[in-house]
Design a protein around this motif. Sequence first.
Motif, PDB file in Angstrom:
ATOM      1  N   TYR B  25       0.843  -1.199   0.000  1.00 50.57           N
ATOM      2  CA  TYR B  25       0.000   0.000   0.000  1.00 50.57           C
ATOM      3  C   TYR B  25       0.882   1.254   0.000  1.00 50.57           C
ATOM      4  CZ  TYR B  25      -3.761  -3.126   1.449  1.00 50.57           C
ATOM      5  OH  TYR B  25      -4.671  -4.126   1.511  1.00 50.57           O
ATOM      6  N   HIS B  55       0.969  -1.403 -10.734  1.00 47.09           N
ATOM      7  CA  HIS B  55      -0.011  -1.170  -9.670  1.00 47.09           C
ATOM      8  C   HIS B  55      -1.345  -1.773 -10.055  1.00 47.09           C
ATOM      9  CE1 HIS B  55      -2.190   2.085 -11.780  1.00 47.09           C
ATOM     10  NE2 HIS B  55      -1.013   2.359 -12.292  1.00 47.09           N
ATOM     11  N   TRP B  57      -5.612  -2.284  -8.407  1.00 49.32           N
ATOM     12  CA  TRP B  57      -6.544  -1.872  -7.359  1.00 49.32           C
ATOM     13  C   TRP B  57      -6.736  -3.055  -6.408  1.00 49.32           C
ATOM     14  CZ3 TRP B  57      -7.752   3.036  -6.654  1.00 49.32           C
ATOM     15  CH2 TRP B  57      -7.675   3.912  -7.730  1.00 49.32           C
ATOM     16  N   GLU B  58      -6.768  -2.781  -5.147  1.00 47.23           N
ATOM     17  CA  GLU B  58      -6.958  -3.790  -4.103  1.00 47.23           C
ATOM     18  C   GLU B  58      -8.168  -4.662  -4.453  1.00 47.23           C
ATOM     19  OE1 GLU B  58      -7.257  -3.355   0.747  1.00 47.23           O
ATOM     20  OE2 GLU B  58      -8.148  -1.831  -0.529  1.00 47.23           O
ATOM     21  N   ARG B  68      -7.827   0.404  -2.548  1.00 44.74           N
ATOM     22  CA  ARG B  68      -6.610   1.215  -2.627  1.00 44.74           C
ATOM     23  C   ARG B  68      -5.700   0.695  -3.736  1.00 44.74           C
ATOM     24  NH1 ARG B  68      -4.304   1.080   3.317  1.00 44.74           N
ATOM     25  NH2 ARG B  68      -5.369  -0.924   3.413  1.00 44.74           N
ATOM     26  N   HIS B  69      -4.736   1.500  -4.090  1.00 43.34           N
ATOM     27  CA  HIS B  69      -3.706   1.057  -5.035  1.00 43.34           C
ATOM     28  C   HIS B  69      -2.739   0.132  -4.316  1.00 43.34           C
ATOM     29  CE1 HIS B  69      -3.087   3.932  -8.742  1.00 43.34           C
ATOM     30  NE2 HIS B  69      -4.059   3.070  -8.917  1.00 43.34           N
ATOM     31  N   TYR B  71       1.120  -1.753  -4.969  1.00 40.48           N
ATOM     32  CA  TYR B  71       2.300  -1.577  -5.837  1.00 40.48           C
ATOM     33  C   TYR B  71       3.308  -2.702  -5.635  1.00 40.48           C
ATOM     34  CZ  TYR B  71       0.410   3.141  -5.393  1.00 40.48           C
ATOM     35  OH  TYR B  71      -0.426   4.222  -5.366  1.00 40.48           O
TER      36      TYR B  71
END
Lengths: 337, 105
Positions: B25, B55, B57-58, B68-69, B71
């Motif tokens: 995150y 990246h 998205w969660e 959330r993004h 990475y």
Amino acid sequence: MNRPGDMPADRADWAARLLALAVLLLPARRREWGQAMRAELVQIEPAPARRRFALSCLRVSLAQPQLLAAAAYHLVTLGAIGAVIAWTDGLTYAPLRAGLIALVTALAALSWLARRPGLLGPVHPGRAARLFRAGGFVLVGAVTLLVVQSLRVASAGLAEKAEVGVPILGTVLVVHTMAFAAVTARRSPASSRALVVGGACGVAAALECLVPIVLRPPVPVSNGWALLTIATSAVAALLIGVNRAGSAGQGLIAALCAAVVTTLLIFAAVSFLFEFAPHWIPDTSPANVAPADRLANNRAGAEDPYFALLALGCLLAAALAVVTTATRRPLPAGRTM
Amino acid sequence: MTRRPSPQTLAVLSALAADPTRWRYGYELGQQVDLRAGSLYPILMRLCDRGLLEHIWEPDAPPGRPPRHLYRLTPDGLSFTAETTAAVAEPGSRTRRPGRVREAW
């Protein structure tokens, strides 16, 4: 499953509002990052940490080059309108002052329009298009500056200048601005090579015409040499454009670009010399003209051939605008503008 | 990437390379390397633009909370991190003072 952009089950506090503003300021291609920032904020509990995070994200938005460029553009545009209002304060003939302010405002509005999707914009992302547009707009701005300077100190024929001169010059400058915007718009058919060839030939030809004038005053009474230079620049750009850009259409665009640039550069330079260097004004008045009136009389006579040149440039600019808008590229699939 | 990355970028790359298969995150990553969002996000954006970072998205965000993004480094990012870390570790290599926001760009 929640989708990105499902916003948000977050507190509507100061930090959330600040971050919403930060996301709004991000350029379109970075919006997804804004959604990611907002999703992170939802996870942060302590109010000071939320504020720090939102402020820090706002800094990311404010440092985006696109935002800085947009802010600089608006500042320059508003500055130009403010400057002409202040600069023409001493003009007693109100219609002339109103005309000059309207002229600058119209050009500012047009340059704003050229940033929006449509016939004139936005600018093509390539470096050649950006440079050509910026150079063209600067040139139009310089001519506008000379026109305002010349008219704000005028003392005779004010009504004629307001009713005829300003509308004609305004039209000429608007047409040039439209041509520079249309040929560099995202959907313009002009290739980068055509713009480079057109711009380079235009500048080279203008220098060829102007260097002898600057070195050996006065400015020629006839515009024959300037016309020959314009024709040369157009032919050279046509030949190089067809050869390098590979099609007659690109050659034509390069030729029109070259001719428009040459014409406007010559007009701007000659107007500058007439305004600020009287030594370059040719003495063409008859012997019986009083010494006190000679300069004004000489200037009036010397300007005429170069106004004819500007009129020719306006026709060429109109042709350039028509050619590029009539043959502009189709929209990519799925886009409405 | 032709220029040597800033110490902040290097810290982000090293943190991600420590466990290259794990998705991270942004906020958590920022706390680990002691970078605020204003410095961290430009670094993440730039690494993504250059194909060094990926990246997503969660995928399993709880109901009512936006995803959330996440990475992690790409294979190119891993190689780049290994190369630059080795270069920085060489004797005589120039190091800069960390913590300056401007250097993060």
